[in-house]
Write a protein that holds these residues in place. Structure first.
Motif, mmCIF file in Angstrom:
data_model
loop_
_atom_site.group_PDB
_atom_site.id
_atom_site.type_symbol
_atom_site.label_atom_id
_atom_site.label_comp_id
_atom_site.label_asym_id
_atom_site.label_seq_id
_atom_site.Cartn_x
_atom_site.Cartn_y
_atom_site.Cartn_z
ATOM 1 N N THR A 69 0.832 -1.214 0.000
ATOM 2 C CA THR A 69 0.000 0.000 0.000
ATOM 3 C C THR A 69 0.864 1.262 0.000
ATOM 4 O O THR A 69 0.507 2.264 -0.610
ATOM 5 C CB THR A 69 -0.956 0.021 1.212
ATOM 6 O OG1 THR A 69 -0.205 -0.256 2.391
ATOM 7 C CG2 THR A 69 -2.060 -1.008 1.073
ATOM 8 N N ILE A 92 1.600 -0.896 -9.002
ATOM 9 C CA ILE A 92 0.318 -1.284 -8.402
ATOM 10 C C ILE A 92 -0.637 -1.804 -9.477
ATOM 11 O O ILE A 92 -1.407 -2.733 -9.250
ATOM 12 C CB ILE A 92 -0.302 -0.102 -7.606
ATOM 13 C CG1 ILE A 92 0.660 0.340 -6.493
ATOM 14 C CG2 ILE A 92 -1.665 -0.478 -7.017
ATOM 15 C CD1 ILE A 92 1.113 -0.743 -5.529
ATOM 16 N N SER A 123 -1.941 -5.449 -8.877
ATOM 17 C CA SER A 123 -3.370 -5.718 -8.676
ATOM 18 C C SER A 123 -3.949 -6.533 -9.845
ATOM 19 O O SER A 123 -4.915 -7.266 -9.663
ATOM 20 C CB SER A 123 -4.139 -4.412 -8.483
ATOM 21 O OG SER A 123 -3.897 -3.563 -9.566
ATOM 22 N N THR A 144 -8.375 4.547 -5.698
ATOM 23 C CA THR A 144 -7.341 3.601 -5.249
ATOM 24 C C THR A 144 -6.395 4.292 -4.272
ATOM 25 O O THR A 144 -6.021 3.736 -3.240
ATOM 26 C CB THR A 144 -6.488 3.100 -6.453
ATOM 27 O OG1 THR A 144 -7.318 2.919 -7.571
ATOM 28 C CG2 THR A 144 -5.737 1.834 -6.105
ATOM 29 N N ARG A 197 -7.930 4.750 -0.907
ATOM 30 C CA ARG A 197 -8.070 3.442 -0.245
ATOM 31 C C ARG A 197 -6.719 2.961 0.297
ATOM 32 O O ARG A 197 -6.616 2.534 1.445
ATOM 33 C CB ARG A 197 -8.623 2.427 -1.251
ATOM 34 C CG ARG A 197 -8.764 1.050 -0.667
ATOM 35 C CD ARG A 197 -9.696 0.187 -1.464
ATOM 36 N NE ARG A 197 -11.049 0.739 -1.492
ATOM 37 C CZ ARG A 197 -12.138 0.074 -1.903
ATOM 38 N NH1 ARG A 197 -12.010 -1.169 -2.317
ATOM 39 N NH2 ARG A 197 -13.316 0.637 -1.901
ATOM 40 N N PHE A 198 -5.683 3.059 -0.530
ATOM 41 C CA PHE A 198 -4.363 2.601 -0.098
ATOM 42 C C PHE A 198 -3.857 3.449 1.069
ATOM 43 O O PHE A 198 -3.221 2.961 1.988
ATOM 44 C CB PHE A 198 -3.370 2.648 -1.272
ATOM 45 C CG PHE A 198 -3.384 1.394 -2.098
ATOM 46 C CD1 PHE A 198 -4.584 0.784 -2.452
ATOM 47 C CD2 PHE A 198 -2.202 0.806 -2.536
ATOM 48 C CE1 PHE A 198 -4.610 -0.382 -3.219
ATOM 49 C CE2 PHE A 198 -2.216 -0.357 -3.289
ATOM 50 C CZ PHE A 198 -3.415 -0.943 -3.642
ATOM 51 N N LEU A 245 -5.654 2.508 4.309
ATOM 52 C CA LEU A 245 -5.120 1.211 4.766
ATOM 53 C C LEU A 245 -3.720 1.390 5.337
ATOM 54 O O LEU A 245 -3.382 0.842 6.384
ATOM 55 C CB LEU A 245 -5.061 0.217 3.588
ATOM 56 C CG LEU A 245 -6.393 -0.367 3.119
ATOM 57 C CD1 LEU A 245 -6.200 -1.145 1.826
ATOM 58 C CD2 LEU A 245 -6.969 -1.283 4.196
ATOM 59 N N HIS A 246 -2.892 2.209 4.637
ATOM 60 C CA HIS A 246 -1.478 2.340 5.006
ATOM 61 C C HIS A 246 -1.268 3.098 6.315
ATOM 62 O O HIS A 246 -0.371 2.753 7.076
ATOM 63 C CB HIS A 246 -0.717 3.036 3.868
ATOM 64 C CG HIS A 246 0.767 3.009 4.039
ATOM 65 N ND1 HIS A 246 1.524 1.888 3.781
ATOM 66 C CD2 HIS A 246 1.649 3.949 4.458
ATOM 67 C CE1 HIS A 246 2.791 2.143 4.036
ATOM 68 N NE2 HIS A 246 2.908 3.392 4.452
#
Ligand code: HEM
Length: 243
Positions: A156, A170, A174, A201, A204-205, A208-209
């Motif tokens: 991420t 990525i 992916s 994206t 989102r990354f 998460l990161h």
């Protein structure tokens, strides 16, 4: 009595260090439990488990690298906005204008590379020592989750600079998910939040990161260390001598 002894025995000293003279094993255990730093370790542990040649301190090294990523990552967050319009420029600004920006970014990057190596080496050491055997088998399972989380952190983080390398790495990574049997397409969509890598994206990354994955990791690392403490007290010499 020495000066440090006198300080420890004073009213203020006793309120900080708390335990008195150490004469018996029971005193030692009390002293151990009441010390913030020492309480991280089991009261009783086989001497050989603390030796460098037993663990090569690889778990501890992974932990130090994780802490370094945490601290350096927080500094980077002050200067980074996860949007395609700003991300690349933010990194450029960080590298050229921000005080210690380039240095902290390099610390973050190198700690990430080294952590993947350290965790893999730690897992290999545990395997070759047979340290995954009872009573430590549950800690091995927690470790597997930690390995997956470590790799997801790397994955991420890779997108965030939003340069050509990040974008295509990525995109390729992916696309590989799409080849998973049955759930391939859904896995790819869930990963990149759409049909191709874009602003959805990136956000989102980023979340998460900086939030989801580190939060999970902090929780699991604490659990891992707590199990390690308990299990090293339980393990019998003959188990690991042959392990
Ligand atoms: C974020 C990653 C990780 C951190 C920070 C971490 C940290 C630690 C620490 C500090 C110890 C105790 C000292 C030592 O053995 O060096 C330990 C022990 C242990 N770890 Fe990990 N670890 C991680 C990942 C893993 C992985 C991927 C596995 C295996 C799948 C694993 C399995 C174990 C086991 C079984 C023990 C007990 C070993 C023994 O008592 O000899 N850990 N870990």
């Amino acid at each position: 009595m020495s000066l440090s002894g006198r300080v420890r025995q004073s009213v203020v000293g006793r309120s900080i260090w708390r335990s008195g003279d150490v004469a018996t094993d029971r005193d030692r255990a009390t002293k151990h439990w009441s010390s913030f730093l020492l309480h991280l370790y089991p009261v009783k542990v086989r001497r050989e488990e603390l030796a460098f040649r037993y663990s090569w301190f690889l778990g501890v090294i992974s932990l130090v690298l994780f802490a370094s990523l945490f601290v350096s990552g927080m500094y980077l967050m002050f200067f980074y906005v996860p949007s395609p319009a700003t991300a690349y420029g933010d990194i450029e600004y960080l590298q050229t204008e921000v005080a210690f920006g380039q240095f902290i970014r390099n610390v973050h990057r190198w700690s990430a590379h080294l952590m993947v190596l350290a965790v893999a080496a730690h897992m290999t050491r545990v395997f070759y020592r047979g340290a995954y055997k009872p009573p430590k088998e549950f800690n091995w399972v927690i470790g597997v989750f930690l390995l997956v989380l470590t790799l997801l952190m790397s994955f991420t983080g890779y997108l965030l600079p939003w340069d050509q390398l990040a974008y295509w790495a990525i995109t390729v990574g992916s696309s590989m998910a799409a080849f998973a049997p049955w759930i391939g397409d859904q896995a790819q969509q869930a990963l990149i939040a759409g049909d191709q890598v874009g602003s959805a994206t990136l956000i989102r990354f980023y979340v998460l990161h900086v939030a989801v994955l580190p939060g999970l990791m902090v929780f699991l690392v604490m659990f891992h260390l707590w199990r390690w403490r308990k299990d090293s007290m339980l393990s019998q010499p003959e188990e690991s001598e042959h392990g």
